[in-house]
Design an enzyme around this catalytic site. Structure first.
Site, mmCIF file in Angstrom:
data_model
loop_
_atom_site.group_PDB
_atom_site.id
_atom_site.type_symbol
_atom_site.label_atom_id
_atom_site.label_comp_id
_atom_site.label_asym_id
_atom_site.label_seq_id
_atom_site.Cartn_x
_atom_site.Cartn_y
_atom_site.Cartn_z
ATOM 1 N N TYR A 78 38.278 40.033 41.814
ATOM 2 C CA TYR A 78 39.733 40.135 41.900
ATOM 3 C C TYR A 78 40.226 39.631 43.251
ATOM 4 C CZ TYR A 78 44.385 42.276 42.004
ATOM 5 O OH TYR A 78 45.738 42.495 42.105
ATOM 6 N N SER A 122 48.157 39.682 45.998
ATOM 7 C CA SER A 122 47.797 41.042 46.387
ATOM 8 C C SER A 122 47.320 41.049 47.832
ATOM 9 C CB SER A 122 46.674 41.565 45.483
ATOM 10 O OG SER A 122 46.140 42.778 45.985
#
Length: 255
Positions: free
Chosen positions: A156, A143
């Site tokens: 995350y 990501s």
């Protein structure tokens, strides 16, 4: 068996489903993986079968090593080969970065268990099978959160940074038989993200994202699938790379 085989974890929706469909369309047999609800996964499996692929539907929690090894054994028994692995399964907890009390040690452990350890366990389980076909490709779905300091939570972001580092290390360790790369999507329009953010925040984030990118666009699951397929099936001299798929958001922010 000459038809290639692709494994896509977390392939019952979003990026995983789009990636599985693309591999099926391009002539691969595919393994559809899910951890809880079989119904969406079955729908994707049916779509892949309609595209001409042989399909294996396999429940496996990638955070459990035994599940990863069982999946590899099932592929060995059915097809005897694996040519592509897309580690797409992921999880998060939506917590603002400023809220330090919103994350505990268990949150980090739960997120790392899927996003980092799960990817490692899948690679370890399938590596012996993939080494039989030099040129096999692995893609880890990371990501832009790993490099931008913005994401659903600090845990995350950190997990995706760790996934990038693991990609680089294993690309060196498993060469030359296996190539390993990572992709870093920006804001991908999926029901999962919409649910996590809530409708109002999701739409505000979407509009802001489009305004701050050179291409003026968010990311669709199919955009990520295109990159995953190229890195697995083509890109023969590409390994250890982290490729952003973000409409230019990271390199050219706030235009």
């Amino acid at each position: 068996m000459s038809r290639k085989v692709a494994v896509v974890t977390g392939s019952s929706s979003g990026i995983g489903a789009a990636t599985a469909r693309l591999f099926a369309e391009r002539g691969y047999n595919v393994v559809i993986n899910f951890s809880r609800n079989p119904e969406p996964a079955q729908k994707v499996a049916d779509e892949c079968a309609a595209l001409g692929a042989e399909v294996m539907l396999q429940r496996a929690n990638v955070a459990e090593d035994a599940d990863c090894r069982a999946l590899a054994q099932a592929i060995e028994a059915r097809w005897g080969r694996c040519d592509a692995l897309v580690n797409n399964a992921g999880t998060t907890k939506f917590v603002a970065a400023q809220n330090l009390e919103g994350l505990g040690a268990q949150d980090f452990q739960d997120i790392y268990a899927v996003n980092v350890i799960g990817a490692y366990q899948m690679i370890r389980a399938l590596a012996p099978l993939m080494k039989r076909h030099p040129g096999a490709g692995i893609v880890n779905v990371s990501s832009i959160a790993s490099v931008s300091g913005v994401g659903s939570s600090v845990a995350y972001m950190a997990s995706k940074g760790a996934l990038n580092a693991m990609t680089f290390g294993l690309a060196r360790a498993l060469a030359p038989e296996i190539r390993i790369n990572a992709v870093g999507p920006g804001m991908v329009e999926t029901p999962w993200l919409q649910q996590g953010l809530g409708q109002e925040r999701y739409e505000a984030t979407r509009q802001s994202y489009m305004k701050s990118t050179p291409l003026g666009a968010t990311i669709q699951p199919e955009d990520v699938a295109d990159a995953c397929f190229w890195l697995c099936d083509g890109a023969r001299k590409t390994t250890g790379e982290f490729i952003l798929i973000d409409s230019g958001r990271t390199k050219f922010p706030l235009l």
